[in-house]
Design an enzyme around this catalytic site. Structure first.
Site, PDB file in Angstrom:
ATOM      1  N   TYR A  56       0.847  -1.196   0.000  1.00  0.00           N
ATOM      2  CA  TYR A  56       0.000   0.000   0.000  1.00  0.00           C
ATOM      3  C   TYR A  56       0.880   1.242   0.000  1.00  0.00           C
ATOM      4  O   TYR A  56       1.902   1.283   0.686  1.00  0.00           O
ATOM      5  CB  TYR A  56      -0.888   0.032   1.258  1.00  0.00           C
ATOM      6  CG  TYR A  56      -2.336  -0.288   0.959  1.00  0.00           C
ATOM      7  CD1 TYR A  56      -3.048   0.459   0.021  1.00  0.00           C
ATOM      8  CD2 TYR A  56      -2.986  -1.325   1.609  1.00  0.00           C
ATOM      9  CE1 TYR A  56      -4.371   0.166  -0.254  1.00  0.00           C
ATOM     10  CE2 TYR A  56      -4.304  -1.624   1.333  1.00  0.00           C
ATOM     11  CZ  TYR A  56      -4.996  -0.875   0.396  1.00  0.00           C
ATOM     12  OH  TYR A  56      -6.288  -1.157   0.113  1.00  0.00           O
ATOM     13  N   GLU A  58      -0.533   4.952  -0.280  1.00  0.00           N
ATOM     14  CA  GLU A  58      -1.291   6.192  -0.459  1.00  0.00           C
ATOM     15  C   GLU A  58      -0.362   7.409  -0.415  1.00  0.00           C
ATOM     16  O   GLU A  58       0.517   7.497   0.447  1.00  0.00           O
ATOM     17  CB  GLU A  58      -2.341   6.366   0.648  1.00  0.00           C
ATOM     18  CG  GLU A  58      -3.666   5.748   0.322  1.00  0.00           C
ATOM     19  CD  GLU A  58      -3.817   4.377   0.949  1.00  0.00           C
ATOM     20  OE1 GLU A  58      -2.766   3.725   1.171  1.00  0.00           O
ATOM     21  OE2 GLU A  58      -4.961   3.983   1.208  1.00  0.00           O
ATOM     22  N   ASP A 202      -8.224  13.720 -24.305  1.00  0.00           N
ATOM     23  CA  ASP A 202      -8.304  12.313 -23.901  1.00  0.00           C
ATOM     24  C   ASP A 202      -7.699  11.509 -25.049  1.00  0.00           C
ATOM     25  O   ASP A 202      -8.339  11.280 -26.070  1.00  0.00           O
ATOM     26  CB  ASP A 202      -9.753  11.912 -23.652  1.00  0.00           C
ATOM     27  CG  ASP A 202      -9.874  10.459 -23.198  1.00  0.00           C
ATOM     28  OD1 ASP A 202      -8.915   9.679 -23.428  1.00  0.00           O
ATOM     29  OD2 ASP A 202     -10.922  10.089 -22.635  1.00  0.00           O
ATOM     30  N   THR A 228      -5.468   6.115 -21.121  1.00  0.00           N
ATOM     31  CA  THR A 228      -5.220   4.785 -20.595  1.00  0.00           C
ATOM     32  C   THR A 228      -3.838   4.358 -21.076  1.00  0.00           C
ATOM     33  O   THR A 228      -3.239   5.001 -21.945  1.00  0.00           O
ATOM     34  CB  THR A 228      -6.280   3.773 -21.093  1.00  0.00           C
ATOM     35  OG1 THR A 228      -6.415   3.904 -22.506  1.00  0.00           O
ATOM     36  CG2 THR A 228      -7.620   4.017 -20.433  1.00  0.00           C
ATOM     37  N   LYS A 231      -3.897   0.628 -24.558  1.00  0.00           N
ATOM     38  CA  LYS A 231      -4.419   0.519 -25.922  1.00  0.00           C
ATOM     39  C   LYS A 231      -3.230   0.572 -26.890  1.00  0.00           C
ATOM     40  O   LYS A 231      -2.403  -0.327 -26.873  1.00  0.00           O
ATOM     41  CB  LYS A 231      -5.456   1.624 -26.161  1.00  0.00           C
ATOM     42  CG  LYS A 231      -6.676   1.481 -25.223  1.00  0.00           C
ATOM     43  CD  LYS A 231      -7.750   2.490 -25.520  1.00  0.00           C
ATOM     44  CE  LYS A 231      -9.005   2.247 -24.710  1.00  0.00           C
ATOM     45  NZ  LYS A 231      -9.068   2.994 -23.457  1.00  0.00           N
ATOM     46  N   ARG A 237      -3.242  -2.617 -17.994  1.00  0.00           N
ATOM     47  CA  ARG A 237      -4.491  -1.890 -17.758  1.00  0.00           C
ATOM     48  C   ARG A 237      -4.227  -0.822 -16.713  1.00  0.00           C
ATOM     49  O   ARG A 237      -3.909  -1.119 -15.564  1.00  0.00           O
ATOM     50  CB  ARG A 237      -5.586  -2.830 -17.227  1.00  0.00           C
ATOM     51  CG  ARG A 237      -5.894  -3.998 -18.123  1.00  0.00           C
ATOM     52  CD  ARG A 237      -6.375  -3.539 -19.469  1.00  0.00           C
ATOM     53  NE  ARG A 237      -7.679  -2.964 -19.386  1.00  0.00           N
ATOM     54  CZ  ARG A 237      -8.784  -3.483 -19.942  1.00  0.00           C
ATOM     55  NH1 ARG A 237      -8.715  -4.616 -20.608  1.00  0.00           N
ATOM     56  NH2 ARG A 237      -9.933  -2.867 -19.845  1.00  0.00           N
TER      57      ARG A 237
END
Ligand code: DSN
Length: 423
Positions: A56, A58, A202, A228, A231, A237
């Protein structure tokens, strides 16, 4: 055989292992034309499957809310530096879980609920997150939408300007998911400046083309760029938001703590690996080949009488209106899938049919180019598509199965990274 191996899953969870084997074989045997999909490298696959998933973290490098960040900070910093260098931006946030959260962070950073926002309409080629009524952007904001011209199938920049000056949106999205033509970022920037809006590019679909020099970059025109990473960019991902210096802290605060908890550190490492790959000369060749293949496929389909929205393509993507072929997009996509050609049914601009049963299909060349297919294969691919669509109109399942076998034979010579049929 999988690489990296999945022998532990084979022994502890054979049910899931078998499904992974089945999906790997399916990906190897199909002509994968969904324009938002690709095949990642072995190195990206390896990074996704590491112990980094256990941590983790954060916060951001040097400012975390948990201890033990000696290594994770270095990984995230490398990913950020590589994104900055590759795209030539001041700042990169590599933490968004995917494209939709990245765009949600944009709303959080630059608009208040009820504010006016603007994007391309989903049925015209935009994205769900750019103000569609069924999604947060359309439900929590006053979303106004632009489209394409009926006669050209291209974005109507006069309409964009008129709408922007009338509605004065806080943000304007340029980009989408079914745009076959070059996006005119300088024109969008001029409109956004006149309207007093923040321009968001985008680039999810075209990030790899931009990185590889095969599409103009929005850098210097759009102060905020979302994408993203999986692609055309051919990473895991995930997503990134890149900004100029003035918009960096608003985006960072919106991603964390505004929207997300801990970043997915295995994904961050895989993004870093993919960004290094995208900076190699071979990736420039890949991006150019993606575009060359799409152009060759467009020509071959046009020669067979297919109606391509905008009359062709400048990038990796083709949008085909099947109305003149007497078949809907959905039955065509299902028949093509049986014939070994995987794409998706899609609305076309001004579609008279319903979104779940629209008139078109959307396809693209990023994945097949990764496998090594070139322009010389595109006439045959168009012929298979045409034959499969004809077979679909006659319910000729034997013809579809015959095409699938021919495609399997061809693709056997073009291996997929991460899996081979040999034990
Ligand atoms: N689902 C993606 C696509 O296929 O274009 C967009 O998010």
């Amino acid at each position: 055989m999988h690489q990296p191996p999945i022998s532990q899953i084979d022994s502890t969870d054979p049910e899931i292992a078998q499904l992974i084997h089945d999906e790997a074989r399916r990906q190897a045997e199909k002509m994968r034309l969904i324009p938002s999909e690709n095949y990642v490298s072995l190195a990206v696959l390896e990074a996704c499957g590491t112990v980094l998933t256990n941590k983790y973290s954060e916060g951001y490098p040097g400012k975390r809310y948990y201890e033990g960040q000696q290594v994770i900070d270095q990984i995230e910093s490398l990913a950020i530096e590589r994104a900055r260098a590759l795209f030539g931006v001041d700042h990169a946030n590599v933490q968004p879980y995917s494209g939709s959260p990245a765009n949600l962070a944009v709303y959080l950073a630059f608009a208040q609920p009820g504010d006016t926002v603007m994007g391309m309409a989903l049925p015209m080629g935009g994205h769900l997150t750019h103000g569609a009524g069924v999604a947060v952007g359309g439900r929590w904001f006053h979303a106004v939408q632009y489209g394409v011209r009926r006669d050209t199938g291209r974005v109507d920049l006069d309409e964009v300007r008129d709408l922007a000056l009338k509605e004065r949106p806080k943000i304007i999205f340029a980009g989408g998911t079914a745009i076959p033509r070059t996006i005119d970022f300088p024109a969008f920037a001029a409109i956004a400046a006149e309207a007093g809006a923040v321009l968001i590019a985008d680039i999810a679909h075209i990030a790899g083309l931009i990185a590889g020099g095969a599409h103009p970059s929005p850098v210097g025109y759009a102060p905020v760029i979302t994408t993203t990473t999986h692609k055309t960019l051919r990473g895991p991902r995930g997503a990134m938001i890149m900004t100029d210096a003035a918009h960096a802290s608003a985006i960072d605060r919106a991603v964390f703590p505004g929207l997300q908890g801990g970043p997915h550190n295995h994904t961050t490492a895989a993004i870093a690996v993919a960004l290094k790959e995208a900076a190699q000369p071979s990736f420039r060749a890949y991006a150019a080949q993606v575009v060359a293949n799409a152009a060759a496929l467009a020509s071959a389909l046009l020669a067979r009488g297919y109606d391509l929205i905008s009359g062709g393509t400048d990038n990796h993507l083709l949008l085909v209106d099947l109305t003149s072929k007497g078949i809907g997009g959905k039955p065509a996509a299902k028949a093509l899938d049986r014939a070994g050609i995987e794409l998706n049914f899609n609305t076309v601009p001004f579609d008279q049919r319903r979104p779940f049963d629209p008139s078109g299909i959307r396809l693209g060349t990023p994945a097949i180019t990764t496998r090594g297919l070139t322009e010389q294969h595109m006439p045959q691919l168009a012929a298979w598509m045409d034959d499969a669509i004809t077979a679909a109109t006659k319910d000729d399942e034997a013809a579809l199965d015959h095409i699938a076998a021919e495609i399997r034979d061809l693709l056997a010579a073009y291996p997929t990274p991460g899996w081979s049929p040999n034990p």
